[in-house]
Write a protein that holds these residues in place. Structure first.
Motif, PDB file in Angstrom:
ATOM      1  N   SER A 128      78.965 -77.866  36.275  1.00  0.00           N
ATOM      2  CA  SER A 128      78.128 -78.884  35.625  1.00  0.00           C
ATOM      3  C   SER A 128      77.338 -79.719  36.635  1.00  0.00           C
ATOM      4  N   ARG A 129      77.765 -79.689  37.871  1.00  0.00           N
ATOM      5  CA  ARG A 129      77.041 -80.418  38.911  1.00  0.00           C
ATOM      6  C   ARG A 129      76.003 -79.526  39.598  1.00  0.00           C
ATOM      7  N   GLY A 130      75.891 -78.316  39.129  1.00  0.00           N
ATOM      8  CA  GLY A 130      74.897 -77.404  39.676  1.00  0.00           C
ATOM      9  C   GLY A 130      75.301 -76.745  40.970  1.00  0.00           C
ATOM     10  N   VAL A 131      76.571 -76.770  41.283  1.00  0.00           N
ATOM     11  CA  VAL A 131      77.046 -76.161  42.532  1.00  0.00           C
ATOM     12  C   VAL A 131      77.048 -74.653  42.389  1.00  0.00           C
ATOM     13  N   LYS A 132      76.521 -73.973  43.380  1.00  0.00           N
ATOM     14  CA  LYS A 132      76.497 -72.519  43.400  1.00  0.00           C
ATOM     15  C   LYS A 132      77.689 -72.005  44.205  1.00  0.00           C
ATOM     16  N   PRO A 133      78.409 -71.013  43.698  1.00  0.00           N
ATOM     17  CA  PRO A 133      79.555 -70.476  44.450  1.00  0.00           C
ATOM     18  C   PRO A 133      79.106 -69.765  45.708  1.00  0.00           C
ATOM     19  N   ALA A 134      79.929 -69.860  46.731  1.00  0.00           N
ATOM     20  CA  ALA A 134      79.641 -69.165  47.986  1.00  0.00           C
ATOM     21  C   ALA A 134      79.737 -67.656  47.759  1.00  0.00           C
ATOM     22  N   THR A 135      78.994 -66.924  48.572  1.00  0.00           N
ATOM     23  CA  THR A 135      78.976 -65.459  48.398  1.00  0.00           C
ATOM     24  C   THR A 135      79.668 -64.713  49.536  1.00  0.00           C
ATOM     25  N   PHE A 136      80.212 -65.429  50.509  1.00  0.00           N
ATOM     26  CA  PHE A 136      80.849 -64.711  51.617  1.00  0.00           C
ATOM     27  C   PHE A 136      82.182 -64.118  51.145  1.00  0.00           C
ATOM     28  N   HIS A 137      82.568 -63.013  51.758  1.00  0.00           N
ATOM     29  CA  HIS A 137      83.829 -62.343  51.401  1.00  0.00           C
ATOM     30  C   HIS A 137      84.848 -62.397  52.529  1.00  0.00           C
ATOM     31  N   GLU A 138      84.437 -62.683  53.729  1.00  0.00           N
ATOM     32  CA  GLU A 138      85.356 -62.729  54.851  1.00  0.00           C
ATOM     33  C   GLU A 138      84.989 -63.901  55.755  1.00  0.00           C
ATOM     34  N   SER A 139      86.074 -64.473  56.351  1.00  0.00           N
ATOM     35  CA  SER A 139      85.855 -65.545  57.319  1.00  0.00           C
ATOM     36  C   SER A 139      86.963 -65.446  58.356  1.00  0.00           C
ATOM     37  N   ILE A 140      86.598 -65.120  59.576  1.00  0.00           N
ATOM     38  CA  ILE A 140      87.593 -64.973  60.629  1.00  0.00           C
ATOM     39  C   ILE A 140      88.350 -66.284  60.852  1.00  0.00           C
ATOM     40  N   GLY A 141      87.628 -67.388  60.786  1.00  0.00           N
ATOM     41  CA  GLY A 141      88.272 -68.689  60.994  1.00  0.00           C
ATOM     42  C   GLY A 141      89.322 -68.985  59.937  1.00  0.00           C
ATOM     43  N   VAL A 142      88.969 -68.714  58.658  1.00  0.00           N
ATOM     44  CA  VAL A 142      89.924 -68.945  57.565  1.00  0.00           C
ATOM     45  C   VAL A 142      91.123 -68.028  57.703  1.00  0.00           C
ATOM     46  N   GLU A 143      90.880 -66.752  58.023  1.00  0.00           N
ATOM     47  CA  GLU A 143      91.978 -65.795  58.167  1.00  0.00           C
ATOM     48  C   GLU A 143      92.952 -66.242  59.261  1.00  0.00           C
ATOM     49  N   ILE A 144      92.406 -66.679  60.383  1.00  0.00           N
ATOM     50  CA  ILE A 144      93.254 -67.141  61.483  1.00  0.00           C
ATOM     51  C   ILE A 144      94.017 -68.398  61.076  1.00  0.00           C
ATOM     52  N   ALA A 145      93.335 -69.318  60.402  1.00  0.00           N
ATOM     53  CA  ALA A 145      93.962 -70.588  60.031  1.00  0.00           C
ATOM     54  C   ALA A 145      95.132 -70.382  59.089  1.00  0.00           C
ATOM     55  N   TRP A 146      94.920 -69.566  58.012  1.00  0.00           N
ATOM     56  CA  TRP A 146      96.017 -69.449  57.056  1.00  0.00           C
ATOM     57  C   TRP A 146      97.081 -68.443  57.498  1.00  0.00           C
ATOM     58  N   THR A 147      96.920 -67.863  58.683  1.00  0.00           N
ATOM     59  CA  THR A 147      97.991 -67.068  59.292  1.00  0.00           C
ATOM     60  C   THR A 147      98.753 -67.892  60.322  1.00  0.00           C
ATOM     61  N   VAL A 148      98.035 -68.596  61.173  1.00  0.00           N
ATOM     62  CA  VAL A 148      98.664 -69.333  62.262  1.00  0.00           C
ATOM     63  C   VAL A 148      99.412 -70.569  61.754  1.00  0.00           C
ATOM     64  N   ILE A 149      98.788 -71.325  60.861  1.00  0.00           N
ATOM     65  CA  ILE A 149      99.420 -72.568  60.392  1.00  0.00           C
ATOM     66  C   ILE A 149     100.756 -72.306  59.685  1.00  0.00           C
ATOM     67  N   PRO A 150     100.825 -71.362  58.701  1.00  0.00           N
ATOM     68  CA  PRO A 150     102.138 -71.077  58.104  1.00  0.00           C
ATOM     69  C   PRO A 150     103.155 -70.565  59.114  1.00  0.00           C
ATOM     70  N   PHE A 151     102.685 -69.780  60.107  1.00  0.00           N
ATOM     71  CA  PHE A 151     103.601 -69.268  61.122  1.00  0.00           C
ATOM     72  C   PHE A 151     104.219 -70.419  61.905  1.00  0.00           C
ATOM     73  N   ILE A 152     103.399 -71.391  62.274  1.00  0.00           N
ATOM     74  CA  ILE A 152     103.905 -72.555  63.016  1.00  0.00           C
ATOM     75  C   ILE A 152     104.892 -73.344  62.165  1.00  0.00           C
ATOM     76  N   ILE A 153     104.571 -73.494  60.878  1.00  0.00           N
ATOM     77  CA  ILE A 153     105.458 -74.234  59.969  1.00  0.00           C
ATOM     78  C   ILE A 153     106.808 -73.526  59.856  1.00  0.00           C
ATOM     79  N   VAL A 154     106.776 -72.185  59.657  1.00  0.00           N
ATOM     80  CA  VAL A 154     108.015 -71.422  59.512  1.00  0.00           C
ATOM     81  C   VAL A 154     108.858 -71.511  60.783  1.00  0.00           C
ATOM     82  N   ILE A 155     108.221 -71.378  61.948  1.00  0.00           N
ATOM     83  CA  ILE A 155     108.966 -71.480  63.201  1.00  0.00           C
ATOM     84  C   ILE A 155     109.565 -72.875  63.353  1.00  0.00           C
ATOM     85  N   GLY A 156     108.791 -73.899  62.980  1.00  0.00           N
ATOM     86  CA  GLY A 156     109.289 -75.267  63.065  1.00  0.00           C
ATOM     87  C   GLY A 156     110.493 -75.510  62.162  1.00  0.00           C
ATOM     88  N   MET A 157     110.563 -74.801  61.049  1.00  0.00           N
ATOM     89  CA  MET A 157     111.711 -74.925  60.155  1.00  0.00           C
ATOM     90  C   MET A 157     112.869 -74.040  60.610  1.00  0.00           C
TER      91      MET A 157
END
Length: 386
Positions: free
Chosen positions: A82-111
């Motif tokens: 309703s605000r006229g926002v257009k969805p992004a069209t990218f399908h891959e992001s190296i930065g996102v892939e690295i972030a959501w792999t590394v951050i959970p790994f650090i959390i699991v190791i910390g626990m």
């Protein structure tokens, strides 16, 4: 009509208040508290570590929950159509892939690191000051002091809650179903190794205040340990579903000072010496019946009932039973070996005198009245049949 309703309502309220007062309970001494939301107060280092890990991991999970759902709800609100926002069209992001792999790994190791440290400490049963074997039976615990001060002491620990409370004929106490006749007694600030096993089915020896929970498995020997840092009574229960009376299998550990423990050991050793039975002695029928009544109350009454009628469809009646009234060899074999495929376990852990006494008692109790074959069984008969 209004007066009648008013009077009736007042009477109901008075009764409810009276019932509430009568049913009020207090915290269990050394056990769970009323409306307790946290773990039980720790009295060992291991229990304190477990409680810290519990809150640490809960806090991490809460932060993750708030972070994930905050981003999700913000994204839904700020990027709605309703605000006229257009969805992004990218399908891959190296930065996102690295972030959501590394951050959970650090959390699991910390626990995992502090949790692993605690688990390793829980399994280190070396250099114990005292070793006790805890054997699970349906439905009681047997304790044998194997090493350290008190070596050789052995006893059974049975539920001590009065039957009147269980049946609802008396108000329930604060330690309802959490009290025993013979608690496990240990000295304070000493490392206690507990070896667990079972005689019949799987049980589990658990005392929450110690941070201890160890399965007791027939045919296997497992161990755990604790070092209580303060005196008092601490309560637990069998934590493995083990049959009909699973709820009636509490654990009580009494932690005392070293001086009191030494005194208790002396008393127990003197008591055991006084009660030492000569298996070659010939007992009179009256002596066997009197002794057997106590053995029956501690070991048999839960299944076969005080009146010997058993539980129809589950546990057979002993009153008028053909085996009880028949030759003594059949009943002796049942006591020593149990009956495979049924709930009747072996009671070979009892002494020759105890088994002879309980067999003789059963043959004289209720309508049996010693009318069957071999009404008196001597300890020598048990000894010969082992």
């Amino acid at each position: 009509m209004k007066k009648w309703l008013s009077g009736s309502l007042g009477a109901v309220l008075v009764n409810l208040l009276a019932c509430g007062t009568a049913l009020a309970v207090n915290d269990s001494v050394g056990g769970p508290k009323v409306n307790e939301l946290n773990l039980q107060d720790p009295v060992t280092v291991i229990a304190a570590d477990i409680q810290w890990l519990h809150w640490m991991m809960l806090a991490i999970c809460l932060v993750i929950f708030l972070g994930v759902f905050s981003v999700m709800f913000y994204s839904i609100w700020a990027h709605r159509k309703s605000r006229g926002v257009k969805p992004a069209t990218f399908h891959e992001s190296i930065g996102v892939e690295i972030a959501w792999t590394v951050i959970p790994f650090i959390i699991v190791i910390g626990m995992a690191l502090p949790a692993t440290k605690t688990v390793v400490a829980m399994k280190d049963t070396t250099n114990a000051d005292l070793t006790v074997k805890a054997t699970g039976y349906q439905w009681k615990w047997g304790y044998d002091y194997l090493n350290g001060e008190g070596e050789g002491i052995s006893f059974l620990s049975n539920l001590a809650t009065p039957a009147e409370q269980i049946a609802g004929r008396e108000p329930k106490g604060d330690n309802y179903l959490l009290e025993v006749d013979n608690p496990l007694v240990v000295p304070v600030n000493k490392k206690i190794r507990v070896i667990t096993t079972a005689n019949d089915v799987i049980h589990s020896w658990m005392v929450p205040a110690f941070g201890v929970k160890q399965d007791a498995i027939p045919g296997f020997v497992r161990d755990t340990w604790f070092r209580a840092e303060k005196t008092g009574e601490f309560r637990g229960q069998c934590a493995e579903l083990c049959g009909k009376d699973h709820a009636y299998m509490p654990i009580v550990v009494k932690v005392v000072s070293q001086e009191d423990y030494t005194k208790w050991v002396g008393e127990q050793q003197a008591k055991m010496a006084a009660l030492a039975d000569d298996p070659n002695k010939v007992w009179t029928p009256d002596e066997l019946v009197a002794r057997g009544e106590k053995v029956y109350a501690s070991n048999c009454v839960a299944c076969h009932q005080a009146n010997g009628k058993g539980v129809p469809g589950t546990f057979p009646a002993l009153d008028g039973d053909a085996v009880v009234l028949g030759p003594k060899a059949g009943q002796i074999e049942t006591e020593l070996k149990g009956r495979p495929g049924t709930a009747m376990a072996s009671f070979a852990h009892l002494s020759d005198v105890e088994l002879a006494a309980v067999v003789t008692y059963i043959r004289h109790a209720w309508s049996n009245q010693g009318k069957g074959q071999d009404p008196v069984v001597q300890p020598q008969d048990i000894k010969a049949a082992r």
